[in-house]
Enzyme design. Structure first.
Site, short mmCIF file in Angstrom:
data_model
loop_
_atom_site.label_atom_id
_atom_site.label_comp_id
_atom_site.label_asym_id
_atom_site.label_seq_id
_atom_site.Cartn_x
_atom_site.Cartn_y
_atom_site.Cartn_z
N HIS A 484 -28.02 40.78 -20.79
CA HIS A 484 -28.53 40.91 -22.15
C HIS A 484 -29.65 39.50 -22.52
O HIS A 484 -29.25 39.00 -23.56
CB HIS A 484 -27.63 40.90 -23.30
CG HIS A 484 -26.61 42.17 -23.15
ND1 HIS A 484 -25.36 42.18 -23.64
CD2 HIS A 484 -26.97 43.36 -22.47
CE1 HIS A 484 -24.99 43.41 -23.34
NE2 HIS A 484 -25.69 43.87 -23.08
N PRO A 485 -30.64 39.18 -21.45
CA PRO A 485 -31.18 38.04 -21.42
C PRO A 485 -32.32 38.17 -22.66
O PRO A 485 -32.79 39.31 -22.83
CB PRO A 485 -31.94 37.77 -20.37
CG PRO A 485 -32.01 39.30 -19.94
CD PRO A 485 -30.73 39.96 -20.19
#
Length: 546
Positions: A484-485
């Site tokens: 989930h960058p």
């Protein structure tokens, strides 16, 4: 030279949405430019296809790696990113989560006017077509008329129900809707599926439901979808973005922008493209031999991601995925069932159930997310040797560790340098340990314990909360990203902000970033739905001249 009003770079979760919404105006022309192939492939439409796409670099997955992480005892982290129409929505776990309302209210408090929870909720609802509210637009929390199909799982594993019951036995509250009035508790996840098939952003916004759409654009003549087209750089005339240089079919060419260039290439490739085009920290650009268009020190900084650790329990049950003769025989029968009815195990997203919990009392919102997996899975482990069983992820929802993305070279065809600096802040380790302990308490409850089995890798911790040092060592050895960058082109009003609250890149004209990279802080949950929300809101901002 081809000319469009709005060239959009990247056909991922946000890119498909923003391109489609802008193309609703027949007076404008839009080009959606994607480095990867189309999404017409069984590994995408059939949910369990993610077992092959997410773990393997290839035509539909960039398969990036981080630099060695001191917090991981020097290991590299794995960073899959979707490549092709739909982007990461084509390879993700299909979990539909928006985050906690406090996340967005915090954005507003940071100066991002118009991005509080009540501001963004209408855009979540506008994008959503939840099967429980189909055709309706009268629900406070959910939409029933949007393009993004959201549903309940058609054939959840009985072990997912066991997990929810065990979590309740462990003292956590039940929750039937993590996107409703309250996020906290345990329950089944809603998924981005329709009738047992993955509903990625390309199917939602481009093909408009037609899985075999050969035009790739739903037949709209003012929307050109250019696949297998690599963007090399943004072109500028002075301080104004005027178009793009791309490679199509091995030939370099230019695409001109009448109005704006929109970058929707994701948390790694959006800052990479800005940097390669001369927008970013001047010293870094000069060191790479890149002409500086705008000195923006925040480009590539503020990288945030959810560190994630997995606890496993080996249980021989054919209701769980696993490598065995019986498992393959059952899955073969389930595939036949799926072909006929679009139900059964192939419709599973693996992460069928989960929970949002607090690591300690007194917190205003959950700070740990659990994903219950109907298979044995562990970062860096060979599933073929593990057999049947179940797993549970624990991730830190509001990590304090902050990293960055840098250029490896000025060539966009080379992977960027990714350094999340996982576990560099000691508070993240504290929350991770709490997450491991919470999972083990849930696993010990009757609803799951009655199925038998044994823990893998964590059984030596001992009963109860276990040994602190042993758990910390386990976390350092087994933790990775949960993919989930965000945050590398952050929105804001401070000196490190890359875009303003209208998502315009500061210091230049005719350029916006529209994707998860603009998040000033990481939301508490999966990031696909928020990325789409950002695009929905951006479309209104652009149309209003903001």
């Amino acid at each position: 030279m081809e000319t469009f009003d709005y060239p959009v770079v990247g056909a991922g979760s946000a890119g498909c949405a923003i391109a489609s919404r802008l193309a609703e105006d027949p007076a404008v022309t839009v080009a959606l430019i994607e480095a990867g192939p189309t999404d017409h492939h069984m590994s995408i439409w059939m949910p369990i296809g993610m077992a092959s796409t997410v773990r393997n670099a290839g035509p539909r997955n960039y398969g990036y790696y981080t630099v060695p992480q001191p917090g991981f005892n020097g290991r590299q982290g794995y960073q899959p990113r979707g490549k092709g129409l739909g982007g990461s929505s084509s390879i993700n776990g299909m979990v539909y989560i928006r985050g906690h309302r406090n996340d967005y209210d915090d954005w507003a408090r940071l100066g991002c006017t118009g991005w509080g929870y009540e501001d963004v909720l209408p855009y979540f609802r506008r994008s959503e077509h939840h099967e429980d509210y189909s055709g309706r637009d009268d629900n406070r929390w959910h939409g029933g008329t949007g393009p993004l199909r959201v549903s309940n799982l058609r054939s959840p594993s009985p072990f997912s129900r066991r997990f929810i019951d065990a979590a309740i036995q462990a003292g956590y509250r039940p929750n039937s809707d993590f996107n409703g009035a309250d996020q906290e508790g345990a329950g089944f996840y809603h998924v981005t599926q329709h009738r047992g098939e993955r509903w990625n952003s390309a199917r939602a916004y481009l093909h408009q439901g037609n899985a075999g759409d050969k035009t790739l654009s739903g037949g709209r003549s003012n929307l050109s979808v250019l696949v297998e087209t690599q963007v090399l750089r943004i072109n500028f005339d002075g301080m104004r973005a005027t178009g793009l240089t791309v490679v199509r079919g091995g030939v370099e060419q230019k695409l001109a922008a009448r109005r704006e260039v929109i970058v929707s290439a994701g948390a790694f490739n959006s800052p990479q493209l800005l940097l390669a085009s001369g927008v970013g920290p001047a010293r870094e650009l000069l060191d790479m031999g890149i002409h500086v268009v705008a000195d923006l020190p925040g480009v590539g900084k503020n990288l945030q991601d959810h560190p994630d650790v997995i606890v496993n329990k080996q249980v021989h049950s054919l209701d769980l995925f696993g490598h065995s003769f019986g498992g393959f025989a059952k899955l073969s029968m389930e595939l036949l069932r799926y072909r006929r009815k679009r139900t059964g195990m192939p419709s599973s997203n693996f992460a069928e159930a989960g929970a949002f919990i607090k690591s300690r009392q007194g917190l205003a919102a959950p700070d740990i997310q659990l994903h219950f997996i109907t298979a044995l899975l562990n970062h860096g482990s060979d599933r073929k040797k593990l057999g049947h069983g179940y797993s549970c992820h624990a991730c830190v929802l509001r990590p304090k560790s902050i990293g960055e993305v840098r250029l490896r070279s000025p060539d966009m065809r080379e992977a960027p340098v990714i350094d999340p600096r996982f576990l560099s802040h000691e508070e993240d380790m504290t929350v991770m340990v709490a997450g491991v302990r919470a999972i083990r308490r849930i696993f010990a409850q009757q609803a799951l314990a009655s199925a038998g089995g044994r823990e893998l890798f964590t059984d030596e911790f001992g009963p109860g909360d276990g040994d602190q040092q042993a758990i910390e060592a386990f976390v350092r050895e087994r933790t990775d990203s949960v993919y989930h960058p965000v945050g590398t082109c952050k929105m804001g009003v401070d000196d490190m902000a890359v875009v303003d609250p209208a998502l315009r890149v500061r210091g230049v004209q005719g350029l916006r970033v529209v994707d998860a990279s603009i998040m000033p802080t990481l939301v508490a949950g999966n990031t696909n739905a928020p990325a789409i929300m950002i695009a929905e809101k951006a479309a209104d901002l652009i149309r209003a001249g903001g």
